[in-house]
Design a protein around this motif. Sequence first.
Motif, PDB file in Angstrom:
ATOM      1  N   PRO A  15       0.789  -1.234   0.000  1.00 51.94           N
ATOM      2  CA  PRO A  15       0.000   0.000   0.000  1.00 51.94           C
ATOM      3  C   PRO A  15       0.823   1.288   0.000  1.00 51.94           C
ATOM      4  O   PRO A  15       0.426   2.275  -0.602  1.00 51.94           O
ATOM      5  N   GLN A  16       1.988   1.287   0.639  1.00 52.02           N
ATOM      6  CA  GLN A  16       2.798   2.499   0.704  1.00 52.02           C
ATOM      7  C   GLN A  16       3.387   2.873  -0.658  1.00 52.02           C
ATOM      8  O   GLN A  16       3.711   4.035  -0.888  1.00 52.02           O
ATOM      9  N   ASN A  17       3.547   1.899  -1.539  1.00 53.63           N
ATOM     10  CA  ASN A  17       4.107   2.157  -2.864  1.00 53.63           C
ATOM     11  C   ASN A  17       3.614   1.069  -3.820  1.00 53.63           C
ATOM     12  O   ASN A  17       4.349   0.134  -4.130  1.00 53.63           O
ATOM     13  N   PRO A  18       2.370   1.180  -4.290  1.00 49.07           N
ATOM     14  CA  PRO A  18       1.796   0.132  -5.153  1.00 49.07           C
ATOM     15  C   PRO A  18       2.621  -0.154  -6.406  1.00 49.07           C
ATOM     16  O   PRO A  18       2.734  -1.308  -6.812  1.00 49.07           O
ATOM     17  N   SER A  19       3.200   0.877  -7.019  1.00 50.97           N
ATOM     18  CA  SER A  19       3.964   0.642  -8.247  1.00 50.97           C
ATOM     19  C   SER A  19       5.224  -0.182  -7.964  1.00 50.97           C
ATOM     20  O   SER A  19       5.643  -0.986  -8.801  1.00 50.97           O
ATOM     21  N   LEU A  20       5.831  -0.019  -6.787  1.00 50.97           N
ATOM     22  CA  LEU A  20       6.988  -0.830  -6.421  1.00 50.97           C
ATOM     23  C   LEU A  20       6.579  -2.291  -6.288  1.00 50.97           C
ATOM     24  O   LEU A  20       7.270  -3.181  -6.772  1.00 50.97           O
ATOM     25  N   GLY A  21       5.450  -2.543  -5.650  1.00 52.21           N
ATOM     26  CA  GLY A  21       4.973  -3.913  -5.504  1.00 52.21           C
ATOM     27  C   GLY A  21       4.728  -4.581  -6.849  1.00 52.21           C
ATOM     28  O   GLY A  21       5.094  -5.739  -7.058  1.00 52.21           O
ATOM     29  N   VAL A  22       4.149  -3.848  -7.783  1.00 56.11           N
ATOM     30  CA  VAL A  22       3.892  -4.386  -9.126  1.00 56.11           C
ATOM     31  C   VAL A  22       5.216  -4.639  -9.840  1.00 56.11           C
ATOM     32  O   VAL A  22       5.402  -5.680 -10.473  1.00 56.11           O
ATOM     33  N   TRP A  23       6.148  -3.692  -9.738  1.00 61.07           N
ATOM     34  CA  TRP A  23       7.441  -3.845 -10.406  1.00 61.07           C
ATOM     35  C   TRP A  23       8.185  -5.074  -9.885  1.00 61.07           C
ATOM     36  O   TRP A  23       8.729  -5.859 -10.666  1.00 61.07           O
ATOM     37  N   VAL A  24       8.198  -5.239  -8.565  1.00 59.55           N
ATOM     38  CA  VAL A  24       8.876  -6.389  -7.961  1.00 59.55           C
ATOM     39  C   VAL A  24       8.222  -7.685  -8.431  1.00 59.55           C
ATOM     40  O   VAL A  24       8.902  -8.652  -8.780  1.00 59.55           O
ATOM     41  N   SER A  25       6.911  -7.700  -8.472  1.00 64.22           N
ATOM     42  CA  SER A  25       6.197  -8.881  -8.949  1.00 64.22           C
ATOM     43  C   SER A  25       6.580  -9.200 -10.394  1.00 64.22           C
ATOM     44  O   SER A  25       6.798 -10.362 -10.753  1.00 64.22           O
ATOM     45  N   ASN A  26       6.689  -8.174 -11.216  1.00 65.35           N
ATOM     46  CA  ASN A  26       7.092  -8.371 -12.613  1.00 65.35           C
ATOM     47  C   ASN A  26       8.503  -8.941 -12.705  1.00 65.35           C
ATOM     48  O   ASN A  26       8.769  -9.802 -13.556  1.00 65.35           O
ATOM     49  N   GLN A  27       9.409  -8.485 -11.847  1.00 64.60           N
ATOM     50  CA  GLN A  27      10.776  -9.011 -11.868  1.00 64.60           C
ATOM     51  C   GLN A  27      10.779 -10.494 -11.509  1.00 64.60           C
ATOM     52  O   GLN A  27      11.506 -11.286 -12.111  1.00 64.60           O
ATOM     53  N   ARG A  28       9.953 -10.863 -10.533  1.00 64.62           N
ATOM     54  CA  ARG A  28       9.869 -12.282 -10.151  1.00 64.62           C
ATOM     55  C   ARG A  28       9.340 -13.125 -11.305  1.00 64.62           C
ATOM     56  O   ARG A  28       9.843 -14.227 -11.567  1.00 64.62           O
ATOM     57  N   GLN A  29       8.341 -12.618 -12.019  1.00 66.57           N
ATOM     58  CA  GLN A  29       7.791 -13.350 -13.167  1.00 66.57           C
ATOM     59  C   GLN A  29       8.833 -13.473 -14.274  1.00 66.57           C
ATOM     60  O   GLN A  29       8.981 -14.536 -14.882  1.00 66.57           O
ATOM     61  N   ARG A  30       9.551 -12.388 -14.538  1.00 67.92           N
ATOM     62  CA  ARG A  30      10.580 -12.416 -15.576  1.00 67.92           C
ATOM     63  C   ARG A  30      11.714 -13.366 -15.210  1.00 67.92           C
ATOM     64  O   ARG A  30      12.284 -14.031 -16.082  1.00 67.92           O
ATOM     65  N   TYR A  31      12.035 -13.434 -13.925  1.00 70.07           N
ATOM     66  CA  TYR A  31      13.086 -14.346 -13.481  1.00 70.07           C
ATOM     67  C   TYR A  31      12.673 -15.793 -13.725  1.00 70.07           C
ATOM     68  O   TYR A  31      13.495 -16.604 -14.170  1.00 70.07           O
ATOM     69  N   ILE A  48      19.763  -9.287 -12.918  1.00 71.13           N
ATOM     70  CA  ILE A  48      19.592 -10.311 -11.876  1.00 71.13           C
ATOM     71  C   ILE A  48      20.649 -10.116 -10.797  1.00 71.13           C
ATOM     72  O   ILE A  48      20.346 -10.149  -9.605  1.00 71.13           O
ATOM     73  N   GLN A  49      21.888  -9.878 -11.202  1.00 69.53           N
ATOM     74  CA  GLN A  49      22.979  -9.683 -10.242  1.00 69.53           C
ATOM     75  C   GLN A  49      22.748  -8.427  -9.409  1.00 69.53           C
ATOM     76  O   GLN A  49      22.985  -8.422  -8.201  1.00 69.53           O
ATOM     77  N   LEU A  50      22.277  -7.346 -10.032  1.00 66.70           N
ATOM     78  CA  LEU A  50      21.996  -6.123  -9.287  1.00 66.70           C
ATOM     79  C   LEU A  50      20.939  -6.372  -8.211  1.00 66.70           C
ATOM     80  O   LEU A  50      21.090  -5.932  -7.064  1.00 66.70           O
ATOM     81  N   LEU A  51      19.884  -7.081  -8.570  1.00 70.50           N
ATOM     82  CA  LEU A  51      18.830  -7.386  -7.606  1.00 70.50           C
ATOM     83  C   LEU A  51      19.353  -8.325  -6.518  1.00 70.50           C
ATOM     84  O   LEU A  51      19.046  -8.152  -5.341  1.00 70.50           O
ATOM     85  N   HIS A  52      20.132  -9.305  -6.920  1.00 64.34           N
ATOM     86  CA  HIS A  52      20.707 -10.239  -5.951  1.00 64.34           C
ATOM     87  C   HIS A  52      21.577  -9.492  -4.932  1.00 64.34           C
ATOM     88  O   HIS A  52      21.526  -9.776  -3.733  1.00 64.34           O
ATOM     89  N   ASN A  53      22.353  -8.517  -5.404  1.00 63.80           N
ATOM     90  CA  ASN A  53      23.222  -7.743  -4.515  1.00 63.80           C
ATOM     91  C   ASN A  53      22.432  -6.960  -3.471  1.00 63.80           C
ATOM     92  O   ASN A  53      22.957  -6.646  -2.406  1.00 63.80           O
ATOM     93  N   LEU A  54      21.181  -6.635  -3.773  1.00 64.93           N
ATOM     94  CA  LEU A  54      20.312  -5.934  -2.818  1.00 64.93           C
ATOM     95  C   LEU A  54      19.654  -6.874  -1.824  1.00 64.93           C
ATOM     96  O   LEU A  54      18.968  -6.437  -0.908  1.00 64.93           O
ATOM     97  N   GLY A  55      19.820  -8.184  -2.040  1.00 63.20           N
ATOM     98  CA  GLY A  55      19.148  -9.153  -1.181  1.00 63.20           C
ATOM     99  C   GLY A  55      17.757  -9.491  -1.679  1.00 63.20           C
ATOM    100  O   GLY A  55      16.918  -9.984  -0.934  1.00 63.20           O
ATOM    101  N   PHE A  56      17.505  -9.220  -2.960  1.00 65.44           N
ATOM    102  CA  PHE A  56      16.195  -9.491  -3.559  1.00 65.44           C
ATOM    103  C   PHE A  56      15.838 -10.958  -3.408  1.00 65.44           C
ATOM    104  O   PHE A  56      16.670 -11.835  -3.614  1.00 65.44           O
ATOM    105  N   GLU A  57      14.606 -11.218  -3.024  1.00 62.71           N
ATOM    106  CA  GLU A  57      14.140 -12.599  -2.878  1.00 62.71           C
ATOM    107  C   GLU A  57      13.167 -12.911  -4.000  1.00 62.71           C
ATOM    108  O   GLU A  57      12.167 -12.222  -4.173  1.00 62.71           O
ATOM    109  N   TRP A  58      13.505 -13.942  -4.748  1.00 62.64           N
ATOM    110  CA  TRP A  58      12.724 -14.272  -5.942  1.00 62.64           C
ATOM    111  C   TRP A  58      11.413 -14.953  -5.599  1.00 62.64           C
ATOM    112  O   TRP A  58      10.477 -14.928  -6.376  1.00 62.64           O
TER     113      TRP A  58
END
Length: 81
Positions: A15-31, A48-58
């Motif tokens: 809710p605090q940033n709906p577009s971020l939530g959608v973007w993250v979801s899209n990255q997971r689908q693309r992965y 993928i490496q950039l997201l991994h470096n941030l601690g992104f969870e797929w």
Amino acid sequence: FVKEFGHARVPRNFPQNPSLGVWVSNQRQRYKKYLKGDSPSKLIEHRIQLLHNLGFEWECLGHNSQPWDISYDELVSFVKE
């Protein structure tokens, strides 16, 4: 998000940033497409490496396969007590 919550498990419905939530979801689908060898996937190894470096969870599921939103809400309630 990482600074505020201490992790990069942004829920799809954030809710605090709906577009971020959608973007993250899209990255997971693309992965997932990338892992399957789907050539039209827009997620390239460098990104993928950039997201991994941030601690992104797929996957955004906890140890008990409970959706992150539910676990987070439980944690918020626990901290308030």
